[in-house]
Design a protein around this motif. Structure first.
Motif: not given
Length: 256
Positions: A126-127, A141, A149, A153, A155
């Protein structure tokens, strides 16, 4: 699956073999079959230990797509009665995250310069592990699970998309112990890095032959015998005390 005949880290061919088996969950999740015997190979040259045969990319995708989501938990609970919905949710709890972030924060304060402004969490679920550990930085991430995420964050869905960005720091925490080809993952990280990117690589220091692991497996086998007797009995001809679960690579400081 594919077989390995040389060390995945140093390419040495001096390997010791011990019998083991894939855990019921791994066998069910990837191949929809009962557990089956495999081997654990230890490299005499660099002390790296790894399961053989290896996961191919499609098998890794089958295992980690929707990681810890409802279907994952359902299959895992069928094989591991202790892996309840509540336990699964606890893996995302603030308490568990804080326990992981605490030591990392201390490392980052000492070793990561404040000039780091962009971070890629490679394989970061999920970062949220590295978010905010470097003041003023932003985090992206990249993860094959497809899981959403946390807020804030961004993705990245492919390596090519990662390569477009310039990251000051690429962090890879608790990933290399899961993958079929750890050197290939490091090569991917190197390919998407800028010339002056910093790397942070973290893996567990563990052995599948340690006493704590044997005690854990015997305790789990007793629970399984009471809750899933058919599955437990099917494990008895196998080396259930050396079950290989999601960790298929076991690093020492030397092999890392």
């Amino acid at each position: 699956m594919y077989g390995a005949t040389r060390c995945l880290i140093c390419n040495g061919n001096s390997l010791e073999s011990r019998r083991a088996c894939f855990s019921p969950f791994i066998a069910k999740r990837i191949w929809n079959r009962r557990p089956f015997p495999i081997e654990l190979l230890r490299c005499k040259a660099c002390s790296f230990i790894f399961a053989n045969p290896r996961f191919d990319p499609e098998e890794e995708k089958a295992l980690y797509t929707g990681y810890r989501a409802a279907e994952y938990q359902k299959v895992r609970h069928a094989c591991e009665p202790w892996y309840t919905e509540e336990f699964n949710r606890s893996m995302f709890s603030p308490e568990v995250l804080a326990k992981r972030r605490g030591p990392l924060a201390a490392i980052f304060r000492e070793h990561i310069p404040h000039s780091v402004k962009t971070i890629l969490d490679f394989g970061g679920d999920r970062g949220d592990l590295f978010e905010g550990l470097v003041p003023g930085s932003s985090t992206h991430v990249y993860d094959i699970s497809g899981i959403e995420p946390v807020n804030g964050i961004k993705t990245l869905r492919s390596l090519d998309e990662c390569a477009v960005h310039r990251f000051d720091l690429i962090a890879c925490s608790n990933v290399l112990e899961h993958v079929g080809s750890p050197r290939s993952i490091v090569d991917e990280i190197n390919r998407i890095a800028a010339p002056d990117s910093l790397f942070f690589i973290e893996v567990p220091s563990e052995s599948p032959f340690g006493a704590a692991g044997f005690v854990k497996r015997f305790a789990q086998q007793l629970i399984l015998l009471g809750a899933r007797p058919g599955l437990a009995i099917s494990m008895l001809p196998l080396d259930f005390a050396r079950q290989v679960h999601e960790h298929v690579n076991f690093f020492s400081l030397e092999s890392l």
